[in-house]
Design an enzyme around this catalytic site. Structure first.
Site, PDB file in Angstrom:
ATOM      1  N   ASP A 129       0.846  -1.195   0.000  1.00 16.14           N
ATOM      2  CA  ASP A 129       0.000   0.000   0.000  1.00 16.14           C
ATOM      3  C   ASP A 129       0.879   1.241   0.000  1.00 16.14           C
ATOM      4  O   ASP A 129       1.728   1.408   0.884  1.00 16.14           O
ATOM      5  CB  ASP A 129      -0.887   0.032   1.260  1.00 16.14           C
ATOM      6  CG  ASP A 129      -2.008  -0.992   1.205  1.00 16.14           C
ATOM      7  OD1 ASP A 129      -2.364  -1.435   0.099  1.00 16.14           O
ATOM      8  OD2 ASP A 129      -2.525  -1.348   2.288  1.00 16.14           O
ATOM      9  N   LYS A 184      -5.661  -8.036   0.155  1.00 20.22           N
ATOM     10  CA  LYS A 184      -6.697  -8.674   0.963  1.00 20.22           C
ATOM     11  C   LYS A 184      -6.228 -10.001   1.563  1.00 20.22           C
ATOM     12  O   LYS A 184      -6.468 -10.289   2.730  1.00 20.22           O
ATOM     13  CB  LYS A 184      -7.961  -8.895   0.136  1.00 20.22           C
ATOM     14  CG  LYS A 184      -8.645  -7.587  -0.191  1.00 20.22           C
ATOM     15  CD  LYS A 184      -9.961  -7.783  -0.882  1.00 20.22           C
ATOM     16  CE  LYS A 184     -10.520  -6.437  -1.294  1.00 20.22           C
ATOM     17  NZ  LYS A 184     -10.842  -5.577  -0.142  1.00 20.22           N
ATOM     18  N   GLY A 185      -5.558 -10.809   0.743  1.00 19.81           N
ATOM     19  CA  GLY A 185      -5.093 -12.101   1.241  1.00 19.81           C
ATOM     20  C   GLY A 185      -4.146 -11.920   2.412  1.00 19.81           C
ATOM     21  O   GLY A 185      -4.311 -12.532   3.484  1.00 19.81           O
ATOM     22  N   ASN A 224     -19.552  -8.536   1.404  1.00 23.80           N
ATOM     23  CA  ASN A 224     -20.170  -7.422   2.126  1.00 23.80           C
ATOM     24  C   ASN A 224     -21.493  -7.118   1.409  1.00 23.80           C
ATOM     25  O   ASN A 224     -21.854  -7.799   0.446  1.00 23.80           O
ATOM     26  CB  ASN A 224     -19.227  -6.212   2.239  1.00 23.80           C
ATOM     27  CG  ASN A 224     -18.879  -5.597   0.889  1.00 23.80           C
ATOM     28  OD1 ASN A 224     -19.537  -5.873  -0.122  1.00 23.80           O
ATOM     29  ND2 ASN A 224     -17.843  -4.786   0.848  1.00 23.80           N
ATOM     30  N   ASP A 274     -10.848   4.366  11.040  1.00 26.31           N
ATOM     31  CA  ASP A 274     -10.460   3.960   9.690  1.00 26.31           C
ATOM     32  C   ASP A 274     -11.015   2.560   9.430  1.00 26.31           C
ATOM     33  O   ASP A 274     -10.520   1.581   9.981  1.00 26.31           O
ATOM     34  CB  ASP A 274      -8.923   3.958   9.569  1.00 26.31           C
ATOM     35  CG  ASP A 274      -8.455   3.530   8.188  1.00 26.31           C
ATOM     36  OD1 ASP A 274      -9.294   3.446   7.267  1.00 26.31           O
ATOM     37  OD2 ASP A 274      -7.245   3.267   8.023  1.00 26.31           O
ATOM     38  N   GLY A 317     -13.228  -5.538   6.596  1.00 24.30           N
ATOM     39  CA  GLY A 317     -13.616  -6.848   6.067  1.00 24.30           C
ATOM     40  C   GLY A 317     -12.472  -7.855   6.169  1.00 24.30           C
ATOM     41  O   GLY A 317     -12.701  -9.035   6.441  1.00 24.30           O
ATOM     42  N   ASP A 318     -11.252  -7.382   5.970  1.00 23.37           N
ATOM     43  CA  ASP A 318     -10.093  -8.278   6.073  1.00 23.37           C
ATOM     44  C   ASP A 318      -9.904  -8.750   7.515  1.00 23.37           C
ATOM     45  O   ASP A 318      -9.638  -9.929   7.771  1.00 23.37           O
ATOM     46  CB  ASP A 318      -8.822  -7.582   5.583  1.00 23.37           C
ATOM     47  CG  ASP A 318      -8.869  -7.300   4.089  1.00 23.37           C
ATOM     48  OD1 ASP A 318      -9.665  -7.956   3.394  1.00 23.37           O
ATOM     49  OD2 ASP A 318      -8.106  -6.428   3.623  1.00 23.37           O
ATOM     50  N   SER A 347      -9.871  -3.360  14.968  1.00 27.63           N
ATOM     51  CA  SER A 347      -9.082  -2.892  13.820  1.00 27.63           C
ATOM     52  C   SER A 347      -9.584  -1.544  13.304  1.00 27.63           C
ATOM     53  O   SER A 347      -8.787  -0.726  12.845  1.00 27.63           O
ATOM     54  CB  SER A 347      -9.064  -3.941  12.707  1.00 27.63           C
ATOM     55  OG  SER A 347     -10.150  -3.755  11.839  1.00 27.63           O
TER      56      SER A 347
HETATM   57  P1  ADP Z   1     -15.812  -4.331   4.084  1.00 26.26           P
HETATM   58  O1  ADP Z   1     -14.657  -3.651   4.737  1.00 26.26           O
HETATM   59  O2  ADP Z   1     -15.435  -5.536   3.312  1.00 26.26           O
HETATM   60  O3  ADP Z   1     -16.737  -3.408   3.322  1.00 26.26           O
HETATM   61  P2  ADP Z   1     -17.769  -4.252   6.237  1.00 26.26           P
HETATM   62  O4  ADP Z   1     -17.794  -2.771   6.080  1.00 26.26           O
HETATM   63  O5  ADP Z   1     -19.040  -4.998   6.075  1.00 26.26           O
HETATM   64  O6  ADP Z   1     -16.690  -4.931   5.288  1.00 26.26           O
HETATM   65  O7  ADP Z   1     -17.170  -4.542   7.697  1.00 26.26           O
HETATM   66  C1  ADP Z   1     -16.720  -5.828   8.063  1.00 26.26           C
HETATM   67  C2  ADP Z   1     -16.918  -6.008   9.552  1.00 26.26           C
HETATM   68  O8  ADP Z   1     -16.141  -5.032  10.266  1.00 26.26           O
HETATM   69  C3  ADP Z   1     -18.351  -5.823  10.057  1.00 26.26           C
HETATM   70  O9  ADP Z   1     -19.071  -7.031   9.914  1.00 26.26           O
HETATM   71  C4  ADP Z   1     -18.098  -5.441  11.506  1.00 26.26           C
HETATM   72  O10 ADP Z   1     -17.806  -6.584  12.280  1.00 26.26           O
HETATM   73  C5  ADP Z   1     -16.824  -4.607  11.438  1.00 26.26           C
HETATM   74  N1  ADP Z   1     -17.106  -3.174  11.305  1.00 26.26           N
HETATM   75  C6  ADP Z   1     -17.106  -2.426  10.182  1.00 26.26           C
HETATM   76  N2  ADP Z   1     -17.395  -1.141  10.436  1.00 26.26           N
HETATM   77  C7  ADP Z   1     -17.589  -1.065  11.781  1.00 26.26           C
HETATM   78  C8  ADP Z   1     -17.923  -0.016  12.701  1.00 26.26           C
HETATM   79  N3  ADP Z   1     -18.139   1.233  12.278  1.00 26.26           N
HETATM   80  N4  ADP Z   1     -18.014  -0.335  14.018  1.00 26.26           N
HETATM   81  C9  ADP Z   1     -17.803  -1.584  14.465  1.00 26.26           C
HETATM   82  N5  ADP Z   1     -17.497  -2.617  13.649  1.00 26.26           N
HETATM   83  C10 ADP Z   1     -17.393  -2.372  12.337  1.00 26.26           C
END
Ligand code: ADP
Length: 311
Positions: A14, A41-42, A186, A248, A253-254, A284
């Site tokens: 990155d 991602k991996g 997602n 952030d 998702g990762d 995270s």
């Molecule tokens: P992606 O990053 O692939 O778009 P998501 O946005 O669905 O995935 O987020 C993946 C997971 O991260 C969620 O299922 C949740 O557990 C956690 N997450 C994401 N955003 C938040 C947030 N604002 N507060 C708490 N947990 C979060």
């Protein structure tokens, strides 16, 4: 420690710059901050699972260049096995150019997959024995898809449970999905793959039905700050996310997928694993970055002990 698991997927470096405004075509803008770090991602998902204490190995491909050292040095620091990291002479290590507008937080990203989009039959033959002895193999859609298809096939033939994180979205064959243990899109990916707009339990359930009609055994749809929808063995529920102040969410998702995989390898049910993954991802999103934001197992356990989950 749980059963053996393998992450087959991408590594990219990155390269992130923050700027007062995103450049329009032809424009040069002065940035304020530059950061370089391990990504893909991996790789992110593997780091999340590894730091959660899993017996996990990463399989990916790097170029013969200094960016490869970003992966290798991170793996050395974290004490991750490097036995299934392949090297490509003809392509450079993958990179992601990330521009972030410091006022609006909008971003522009260019990914050049490079070496990790050139995983060939020889590489797959080398990682095959490890995959065949794994309980789970987790893959994404960020390496050359023909390699993903071959790995999925050999895993399924060996009775290994295949988990497909359908990110970043691309069209995949029904054959690839058929017989997989779990998909983890997602909301956006779920809609693109099923045609169902997912925003609640009912719509998620409809999307899950479409995935099941393609031969997928279990479905988990991540719902950002709302948590994760799980459909397994006739039961469907949303496991709520933790309430935290997100700084952030890149890589949420990762973090989630890596945490999920680690928990499954310890014999947890998909429901329990989703709750664990919610906690890991919640930690995270409170830190900047992707790989550096993955918490340790101790941090996750402490977080779960001290924070109430509605599940
Ligand atoms: P992606 O990053 O692939 O778009 P998501 O946005 O669905 O995935 O987020 C993946 C997971 O991260 C969620 O299922 C949740 O557990 C956690 N997450 C994401 N955003 C938040 C947030 N604002 N507060 C708490 N947990 C979060």
């Amino acid at each position: 420690m749980g059963s053996k698991i393998t992450v087959f997927g991408s590594f990219v470096v990155d390269l992130m710059a923050r700027t007062p405004s995103l450049p329009i075509p032809g424009e040069t803008v002065k940035g304020s901050v530059f950061k370089m770090g391990a990504g893909g991602k991996g790789f992110n998902q593997c780091v999340a699972a590894h730091k959660a204490g899993a017996d996990v190995v990463m399989s990916t491909k790097l170029g013969r260049d200094s960016f490869a050292d970003v992966a290798l040095n991170t793996m050395t620091e974290l004490n991750m096995p490097k036995d299934y990291i392949f090297i490509e002479d003809e392509a450079s290590t993958g990179i992601a150019l990330i521009l972030v507008d410091e006022n609006t937080a909008q971003n522009e990203i260019v990914i050049v997959s490079g070496a990790c989009a050139r995983i060939n039959d020889e590489d797959i033959a080398r990682v095959a024995p490890r995959i065949q002895e794994s309980e789970y193999v987790l893959m994404q859609l960020e390496v050359n898809q023909d390699a993903n298809e071959k790995v999925a096939r050999l895993a399924k033939d060996a009775g290994v449970k295949v988990i497909i994180n359908t990110a970043p979205y691309q069209e995949v064959s029904d054959e690839f999905l058929n017989g997989s243990y779990l998909v983890t899109p997602n909301e956006v990916e779920a809609e693109l793959m099923t045609g169902v707009h997912v925003d609640d339990l009912e719509s998620a359930s409809k999307a899950a039905e479409v995935f099941r009609s393609k031969g997928v055994e279990n479905v988990l749809i991540t719902l950002g700050g709302n948590g994760a929808f799980v459909s397994s063995a006739g039961r469907e529920e949303i496991i709520p996310a933790y309430h935290v102040r997100a700084v952030d969410t890149t890589g949420a998702g990762d973090a989630f997928n890596g945490g999920l995989l680690a928990a499954l390898s310890e014999g947890k049910t998909l429901w329990e694993a989703a709750a664990f993954a919610n906690a890991l991802a919640a930690l995270s999103v409170q830190k900047m970055g992707t790989t550096p934001s993955m918490p340790t197992r101790e941090e996750v356990d402490t977080f779960i002990r001290t924070n109430k989950s509605d599940f």
